[in-house]
Design a protein around this motif. Sequence first.
Motif, PDB file in Angstrom:
ATOM      1  N   TRP A   1       0.816  -1.205   0.000  1.00  0.00           N
ATOM      2  CA  TRP A   1       0.000   0.000   0.000  1.00  0.00           C
ATOM      3  C   TRP A   1       0.850   1.255   0.000  1.00  0.00           C
ATOM      4  O   TRP A   1       1.974   1.257   0.490  1.00  0.00           O
ATOM      5  N   LYS A   2       0.272   2.337  -0.521  1.00  0.00           N
ATOM      6  CA  LYS A   2       0.947   3.631  -0.577  1.00  0.00           C
ATOM      7  C   LYS A   2      -0.099   4.729  -0.559  1.00  0.00           C
ATOM      8  O   LYS A   2      -1.294   4.471  -0.658  1.00  0.00           O
ATOM      9  N   ASP A   3       0.368   5.966  -0.443  1.00  0.00           N
ATOM     10  CA  ASP A   3      -0.463   7.149  -0.619  1.00  0.00           C
ATOM     11  C   ASP A   3       0.080   7.898  -1.832  1.00  0.00           C
ATOM     12  O   ASP A   3       1.258   7.741  -2.191  1.00  0.00           O
ATOM     13  N   ILE A   4      -0.750   8.726  -2.452  1.00  0.00           N
ATOM     14  CA  ILE A   4      -0.339   9.524  -3.607  1.00  0.00           C
ATOM     15  C   ILE A   4      -1.091  10.853  -3.556  1.00  0.00           C
ATOM     16  O   ILE A   4      -2.252  10.899  -3.131  1.00  0.00           O
ATOM     17  N   ILE A   5      -0.421  11.931  -3.972  1.00  0.00           N
ATOM     18  CA  ILE A   5      -1.023  13.264  -4.006  1.00  0.00           C
ATOM     19  C   ILE A   5      -0.713  13.893  -5.353  1.00  0.00           C
ATOM     20  O   ILE A   5       0.426  13.844  -5.825  1.00  0.00           O
ATOM     21  N   LYS A   6      -1.751  14.502  -5.964  1.00  0.00           N
ATOM     22  CA  LYS A   6      -1.579  15.257  -7.207  1.00  0.00           C
ATOM     23  C   LYS A   6      -2.065  16.672  -6.949  1.00  0.00           C
ATOM     24  O   LYS A   6      -3.199  16.873  -6.510  1.00  0.00           O
ATOM     25  N   ILE A   7      -1.199  17.646  -7.220  1.00  0.00           N
ATOM     26  CA  ILE A   7      -1.522  19.047  -6.954  1.00  0.00           C
ATOM     27  C   ILE A   7      -1.377  19.839  -8.237  1.00  0.00           C
ATOM     28  O   ILE A   7      -0.281  19.935  -8.806  1.00  0.00           O
ATOM     29  N   GLU A   8      -2.471  20.395  -8.682  1.00  0.00           N
ATOM     30  CA  GLU A   8      -2.477  21.199  -9.903  1.00  0.00           C
ATOM     31  C   GLU A   8      -1.856  22.570  -9.610  1.00  0.00           C
ATOM     32  O   GLU A   8      -2.068  23.152  -8.540  1.00  0.00           O
ATOM     33  N   ASP A   9      -1.059  23.065 -10.558  1.00  0.00           N
ATOM     34  CA  ASP A   9      -0.494  24.426 -10.517  1.00  0.00           C
ATOM     35  C   ASP A   9       0.450  24.686  -9.348  1.00  0.00           C
ATOM     36  O   ASP A   9       0.533  25.813  -8.860  1.00  0.00           O
ATOM     37  N   MET A  10       1.175  23.679  -8.879  1.00  0.00           N
ATOM     38  CA  MET A  10       2.167  23.881  -7.818  1.00  0.00           C
ATOM     39  C   MET A  10       3.401  23.041  -8.128  1.00  0.00           C
ATOM     40  O   MET A  10       3.274  21.860  -8.429  1.00  0.00           O
ATOM     41  N   GLU A  11       4.567  23.678  -8.068  1.00  0.00           N
ATOM     42  CA  GLU A  11       5.831  22.948  -8.173  1.00  0.00           C
ATOM     43  C   GLU A  11       6.571  23.107  -6.859  1.00  0.00           C
ATOM     44  O   GLU A  11       6.627  24.196  -6.302  1.00  0.00           O
ATOM     45  N   LEU A  12       7.134  22.007  -6.369  1.00  0.00           N
ATOM     46  CA  LEU A  12       7.803  22.012  -5.064  1.00  0.00           C
ATOM     47  C   LEU A  12       9.197  22.607  -5.145  1.00  0.00           C
ATOM     48  O   LEU A  12       9.913  22.408  -6.121  1.00  0.00           O
ATOM     49  N   ASP A  13       9.587  23.271  -4.058  1.00  0.00           N
ATOM     50  CA  ASP A  13      10.976  23.692  -3.943  1.00  0.00           C
ATOM     51  C   ASP A  13      11.754  22.599  -3.214  1.00  0.00           C
ATOM     52  O   ASP A  13      11.176  21.667  -2.652  1.00  0.00           O
ATOM     53  N   SER A  14      13.069  22.707  -3.226  1.00  0.00           N
ATOM     54  CA  SER A  14      13.917  21.636  -2.671  1.00  0.00           C
ATOM     55  C   SER A  14      13.738  21.484  -1.159  1.00  0.00           C
ATOM     56  O   SER A  14      13.837  20.383  -0.630  1.00  0.00           O
ATOM     57  N   LYS A  15      13.463  22.571  -0.438  1.00  0.00           N
ATOM     58  CA  LYS A  15      13.301  22.483   1.017  1.00  0.00           C
ATOM     59  C   LYS A  15      12.061  21.661   1.378  1.00  0.00           C
ATOM     60  O   LYS A  15      12.098  20.844   2.291  1.00  0.00           O
ATOM     61  N   LYS A  16      10.966  21.844   0.636  1.00  0.00           N
ATOM     62  CA  LYS A  16       9.764  21.051   0.904  1.00  0.00           C
ATOM     63  C   LYS A  16      10.004  19.589   0.549  1.00  0.00           C
ATOM     64  O   LYS A  16       9.529  18.691   1.240  1.00  0.00           O
ATOM     65  N   ALA A  17      10.754  19.344  -0.508  1.00  0.00           N
ATOM     66  CA  ALA A  17      11.072  17.960  -0.884  1.00  0.00           C
ATOM     67  C   ALA A  17      11.902  17.289   0.213  1.00  0.00           C
ATOM     68  O   ALA A  17      11.692  16.110   0.524  1.00  0.00           O
ATOM     69  N   GLU A  18      12.833  18.036   0.821  1.00  0.00           N
ATOM     70  CA  GLU A  18      13.633  17.487   1.933  1.00  0.00           C
ATOM     71  C   GLU A  18      12.746  17.148   3.123  1.00  0.00           C
ATOM     72  O   GLU A  18      12.930  16.119   3.765  1.00  0.00           O
ATOM     73  N   LYS A  19      11.781  18.012   3.425  1.00  0.00           N
ATOM     74  CA  LYS A  19      10.870  17.740   4.540  1.00  0.00           C
ATOM     75  C   LYS A  19      10.012  16.519   4.249  1.00  0.00           C
ATOM     76  O   LYS A  19       9.763  15.704   5.138  1.00  0.00           O
TER      77      LYS A  19
END
Length: 159
Positions: free
Chosen positions: A61-79
Amino acid sequence: MSKDNPIKEVRLTPIRNGTVIDHIACGQALNVIKILGINENNVYSSISMGIHVSSSTLGGWKDIIKIEDMELDSKKAEKIALVAPDATISIVRDYYIAEKYQVKIGERVVGLARCSNPNCITNKGEPIDPEFQVVSKYPMQLRCCYCDKILMNISDHLL
């Protein structure tokens, strides 16, 4: 369910532009939403979230999120890596994956979480960033470099 009302499979629809965060550890999607700072006051685009979705990659099992019109910055990816170390991030542009990468966490984490020890120097108003050594990824455990406190409930202590 009768033959007149068959159960239909529901899939998350594709997004035109935005971010797909996939292979999130099951049950962590809401923590990822929290990291992204998304709440009822700032939702301006479509967000699709699947919790407890079948996954051959994560062995169940997993979770997945799709967000329209948003690109992540590297700090959020690290979190995100702190709560979902196997997550992958896909940047979608005009319905195609423009970039895809797996989140990464190094041996040290600086300025992403606060120490849970109220007596730690990082919680005393000193101009010093909290710094942790990664003790374990599964489950995620961080050791404060200043007071040696082990931080386990990472999502509760993110900055």
